[in-house]
Design an enzyme around this catalytic site. Structure first.
Site, PDB file in Angstrom:
ATOM      1  CG  HIS A 126     -53.771 -58.524 -93.168  1.00 55.09           C
ATOM      2  ND1 HIS A 126     -52.460 -58.657 -93.578  1.00 55.09           N
ATOM      3  CD2 HIS A 126     -54.197 -59.769 -92.852  1.00 55.09           C
ATOM      4  CE1 HIS A 126     -52.114 -59.936 -93.509  1.00 55.09           C
ATOM      5  NE2 HIS A 126     -53.151 -60.631 -93.072  1.00 55.09           N
ATOM      6  CD  GLU A 161     -49.765 -61.379 -91.519  1.00 56.31           C
ATOM      7  OE1 GLU A 161     -49.439 -61.298 -92.719  1.00 56.31           O
ATOM      8  OE2 GLU A 161     -50.435 -62.307 -91.058  1.00 56.31           O
ATOM      9  CG  HIS A 176     -55.282 -61.854 -89.042  1.00 61.06           C
ATOM     10  ND1 HIS A 176     -54.086 -62.338 -88.576  1.00 61.06           N
ATOM     11  CD2 HIS A 176     -55.198 -61.926 -90.392  1.00 61.06           C
ATOM     12  CE1 HIS A 176     -53.309 -62.693 -89.590  1.00 61.06           C
ATOM     13  NE2 HIS A 176     -53.976 -62.454 -90.709  1.00 61.06           N
TER      14      HIS A 176
HETATM   15 CO    CO Z   1     -53.174 -62.685 -92.616  1.00 58.78          CO
END
Ligand code: CO
Length: 284
Positions: free
Chosen positions: A168, A199, A231
């Site tokens: 992530h 991200e 995701h």
């Molecule tokens: Co997220």
């Protein structure tokens, strides 16, 4: 005679002490509203319930958006505050809270703040509250996780096939440092394995040129997240032009996706359980 009385008194006190002590466990994840992703969390909950015997085990999600969505669908999940109050109502005096996050970063810090808020509001309700660390906090954790994840890679992977794990990350927060160490550890253990973040600062664009330079013709994509939710399904394996799958294909690679969260792996449950135990052992 006097000695005997003291012994009896001591026994009574010990009995009273244990009679009023009740242990409960609260598992806390960010949450997911995807049915296909949910078994990753449910599997961890099942492992804890099996180990807890008659002691209660509850699950809480920190994401308000996800909890609201699930409540509308008729599958409510508690907030941290509501779950702590529920365990108190069930008579729990010794509370174990286990973060189901990957890194000691934003989401974990938020959980700590939620716990402190509840304790401050309700002083004296719990005798002890212990919070277990997320998955990756020590070198030992990292070694174990790398081994477990490498063992979980698709059996159809051929020598020379690359693997890109999707973590992530957060390019403004502390989670990126944990994932940078994780990416390096994977690559050291298997030079055809990379970890990039959806991200975080270690993005797809960082990894693509290195992967191309390695000469790989085929790449396997797999999430490095507890659940394979939005995701994994969209940013990693989706059909949109900015998904990792589409972008790797545009770069001339054959792409295969394994859409499965780390929460599906038994050895990962064992690592969380060890963190819960370490939190209990740490404070007498
Ligand atoms: Co997220």
């Amino acid at each position: 005679m006097k000695k005997c009385f003291v012994m009896v008194l001591l026994c009574c006190l010990l009995a009273a002490g244990t009679a009023f002590a009740k242990t409960g466990t609260l598992l806390v994840a960010f949450g997911t509203s995807m049915d296909s992703a949910r078994p990753a969390i449910d599997d961890i909950e099942k492992a804890y319930k099996k180990a807890a015997g008659n002691d209660p085990v509850l699950l809480a999600f920190t994401s308000d958006i996800i909890r609201n969505k699930l409540a509308k669908e008729g599958n409510p999940v508690l907030s941290v505050n509501a779950a702590m109050n529920e365990l108190a109502a069930q008579g729990v005096t010794d509370l174990k809270i286990q973060s189901l996050h990957i890194a000691p970063a934003e989401e974990y810090n938020q959980l700590e703040r939620m716990v402190v808020k509840n304790i401050t509001k309700n002083p004296g309700v719990f005798k002890t509250v212990k919070v277990g660390y997320p998955l990756l906090v020590s070198e030992k954790d990292l070694d174990a996780v790398v081994k477990v994840v490498l063992a979980s890679l698709p059996k159809d992977r051929k020598p020379g096939d690359a693997v890109v794990l999707m973590g992530h990350g957060n390019d403004r927060g502390p989670g990126d440092l944990t994932l940078a160490a994780t990416a390096a550890a994977f690559h050291k253990a298997d030079p055809h394995v990379w970890l990039a973040t959806v991200e975080g600062s270690n993005s797809f664009d960082n990894v693509l040129p290195k992967l191309k330079a390695s000469g790989a013709k085929r790449v396997w994509l797999q999430p490095f997240m507890i659940v394979a939710g939005d995701h994994a399904n969209n940013d990693m394996a989706g059909a949109d032009e900015d998904s990792w799958k589409t972008m790797f294909e545009a770069a001339g690679l054959t792409v295969n996706c394994q859409i499965s969260g780390l929460g599906r792996i038994d050895a990962i449950h064992a690592l969380y359980v060890a963190h819960t135990k370490a939190a209990i052992d740490a404070i007498a």
